[in-house]
Write a protein that holds these residues in place. Structure first.
Motif, short mmCIF file in Angstrom:
data_model
loop_
_atom_site.label_atom_id
_atom_site.label_comp_id
_atom_site.label_asym_id
_atom_site.label_seq_id
_atom_site.Cartn_x
_atom_site.Cartn_y
_atom_site.Cartn_z
N ALA A 221 -23.82 -4.69 -23.58
CA ALA A 221 -24.97 -5.27 -22.89
C ALA A 221 -25.83 -4.18 -22.26
N GLU B 28 -21.95 -19.32 -20.84
CA GLU B 28 -21.56 -19.16 -19.43
C GLU B 28 -20.31 -19.97 -19.10
N GLU C 157 -34.54 -16.04 -16.35
CA GLU C 157 -33.22 -15.71 -15.78
C GLU C 157 -32.52 -16.94 -15.24
N THR D 29 -30.23 -13.85 -23.04
CA THR D 29 -31.36 -14.09 -22.14
C THR D 29 -32.39 -12.98 -22.24
N ARG E 286 -26.81 -20.85 -24.00
CA ARG E 286 -26.53 -20.15 -22.73
C ARG E 286 -25.51 -20.92 -21.90
N SER F 176 -26.06 -12.70 -21.02
CA SER F 176 -27.12 -11.85 -20.47
C SER F 176 -27.91 -11.16 -21.57
N ASN G 26 -29.69 -3.20 -23.10
CA ASN G 26 -30.73 -3.14 -22.07
C ASN G 26 -31.42 -1.79 -22.05
N LYS H 253 -20.25 -13.98 -20.16
CA LYS H 253 -21.42 -13.68 -19.34
C LYS H 253 -22.25 -12.52 -19.87
N TYR H 254 -21.61 -11.54 -20.48
CA TYR H 254 -22.39 -10.42 -21.01
C TYR H 254 -23.16 -10.85 -22.25
N LYS I 70 -19.56 -5.37 -21.55
CA LYS I 70 -20.50 -4.85 -20.54
C LYS I 70 -21.21 -3.62 -21.10
#
Length: 148
Positions: free
Chosen positions: A31, A63, A82, A75, A59, A72, A35, A68-69, A28
């Motif tokens: 990520a 997933e 999204e 993506t 993806r 993300s 960002n 998930k991170y 996290k």
């Protein structure tokens, strides 16, 4: 007593590792750093149709495996929408023939299993076919557990 804060930190770290939370926190954090550093004004090269489809396969795999991170970051970095593409669209677009035992796992598992099976026909290797069957059954069990 002066070592207590260091000891408490080690106990906390050990507890978070045992619960599997520490790796999630690290992911996290990576990520969020990405960002924060990502410049929204920076022009990304246009995605080719092939890259767009490959990114969707990746993806779905990420997933499914609860990365998930990582998903993300993928993506955000590649500019994928999204909302993931519909699986049926991917199946039709890629001309994939799904077997009943592969519908519960990411398409990438089925593609890899088909490639391994095709290689077995050209160059027989019992271990690769066993691996693909094991992988598909393990992945199907994981997906079934997620749905529970």
């Amino acid at each position: 007593m002066e070592n207590l804060p260091g000891f408490a930190f080690l106990v906390l770290k050990d507890t978070l590792e045992k619960k599997g939370v520490l790796e999630q926190i690290k992911a996290k954090l990576r990520a969020e750093v990405f960002n924060a550093l990502d410049d929204p004004n920076e022009q990304r090269p246009a995605l080719s149709h092939e890259n767009f489809l490959i990114n969707e396969l990746i993806r779905e795999y990420l997933e499914f495996n609860k990365y998930k991170y990582t998903a993300s970051v993928l993506t955000a970095e590649c500019g994928q929408p999204e909302v993931p593409l519909d699986r049926e669209f991917l199946v039709k677009e890629l001309n994939i023939v799904e077997a009943p035992n592969t519908r519960s796992v990411p398409l990438l598992y089925g593609v890899i299993a088909q490639l391994l099976h095709a290689n077995d026909e050209k160059f027989p290797r019992a271990s690769s076919l066993q691996f693909s069957k094991w992988t598909l059954s393990k992945a199907a069990n994981q997906r079934n557990q997620m749905g529970s």
